[in-house]
Design an enzyme around this catalytic site. Sequence first.
Site, mmCIF file in Angstrom:
data_model
loop_
_atom_site.group_PDB
_atom_site.id
_atom_site.type_symbol
_atom_site.label_atom_id
_atom_site.label_comp_id
_atom_site.label_asym_id
_atom_site.label_seq_id
_atom_site.Cartn_x
_atom_site.Cartn_y
_atom_site.Cartn_z
ATOM 1 N N HIS A 37 0.843 -1.205 0.000
ATOM 2 C CA HIS A 37 0.000 0.000 0.000
ATOM 3 C C HIS A 37 0.874 1.250 0.000
ATOM 4 O O HIS A 37 0.549 2.258 -0.633
ATOM 5 C CB HIS A 37 -0.893 0.036 1.254
ATOM 6 C CG HIS A 37 -1.872 -1.090 1.355
ATOM 7 N ND1 HIS A 37 -1.766 -2.104 2.271
ATOM 8 C CD2 HIS A 37 -2.993 -1.364 0.629
ATOM 9 C CE1 HIS A 37 -2.772 -2.943 2.135
ATOM 10 N NE2 HIS A 37 -3.525 -2.524 1.137
ATOM 11 N N GLN A 61 -18.095 -7.353 -0.524
ATOM 12 C CA GLN A 61 -17.178 -8.061 -1.429
ATOM 13 C C GLN A 61 -16.652 -9.358 -0.819
ATOM 14 O O GLN A 61 -15.839 -10.034 -1.437
ATOM 15 C CB GLN A 61 -16.030 -7.164 -1.874
ATOM 16 C CG GLN A 61 -14.984 -6.852 -0.816
ATOM 17 C CD GLN A 61 -13.924 -5.881 -1.328
ATOM 18 O OE1 GLN A 61 -14.200 -4.707 -1.526
ATOM 19 N NE2 GLN A 61 -12.723 -6.365 -1.562
HETATM 20 O O1 PAF Z 1 -8.014 -4.113 -2.963
HETATM 21 C C1 PAF Z 1 -8.695 -3.733 -1.985
HETATM 22 O O2 PAF Z 1 -8.174 -3.413 -0.916
HETATM 23 C C2 PAF Z 1 -10.210 -3.645 -2.121
HETATM 24 O O3 PAF Z 1 -10.701 -4.654 -2.937
HETATM 25 C C3 PAF Z 1 -10.700 -2.272 -2.592
HETATM 26 C C4 PAF Z 1 -10.215 -1.949 -3.991
HETATM 27 C C5 PAF Z 1 -10.236 -1.181 -1.638
HETATM 28 C C6 PAF Z 1 -12.235 -2.249 -2.625
HETATM 29 O O4 PAF Z 1 -12.777 -2.514 -1.366
#
Ligand code: PAF
Length: 292
Positions: A37, A61
Amino acid sequence: MIILRRIPGTRAFVTGAQRDGHTVGLVPTMGALHAGHGALMDCARAACGRVVVTIFVNPIQFDRREDYEAYQVNLDRDFAFCEQRGVDAVFAPPVEEMYPEPARTFVEVSGVSQGLCGEFRPGHFRGVATVVSKLFHILPADRAYFGEKDAQQLAVIQRMVRDLDFPIEIVPVPTMREADGLAMSSRNQRLSPEERAAAPLLYTALCRAAVVARDSQDPAAARQAALEELARDPRFRAEYVEVVDPLTMEPLPRITGPACIAAAAWLGRTRLIDNVRLPAVAASQHSPVGEG
Ligand code: PAF
């Protein structure tokens, strides 16, 4: 660094920065931040006047409720991480801010979302596309940064942005790897010390497949090479290895242009994913971890 919890103030922060002449870069995350990140934030920092990170564990998700409930985020730690990286604002909404009522509207990117992870995680990419489109409305940034490690997610978002004309540039960022080649991921912290030592085999398998792919142009041979490598450690259970077009995620009958070799495998109770790209993977012949 400003911490934002509500939608109106967040939108005002972004539009205000743009009115003041700044380009705004967005880094969407689900927290549990690591150097991967950090690389997204660094890319945004280098190119944009203002950088905003979002931290939101998106319930829609997760294909398994227990994964959502087990997902650990330490917001204070993540805020400190962002501050150190020179982030200007973090949007970390409570779940009721994003979903005051159960969602009834979803974004479905057909084709690209099917196969690979889409086959094994029903509804996952619908949840990702839906929350990312909400984030793009809440934070109308100029650019958004996504890691190439989640190759299918990246392809889904690129397609969604094209199809729905979101006025935002998607910037892919190469995968960050540990010194032994393991792709950085929040999931790595779930591995036992023994599993962590074994985990780089996934990348080794992909590098092997890349060499075979380059020599033979044959996706089946490349796939077979990766599966054989993974079979060397019985703790690995391969879910898929596929050679696909990096934009459409469709399996390639023959490798004649850009290709992505993507894999998912279980190691104990942890599901790992990774991919390598051709011809960009050429560097890995000299250094197996040089691609990140
Ligand atoms: O990759 C992630 O951390 C997640 O899938 C995202 C893109 C923030 C969507 O919740």
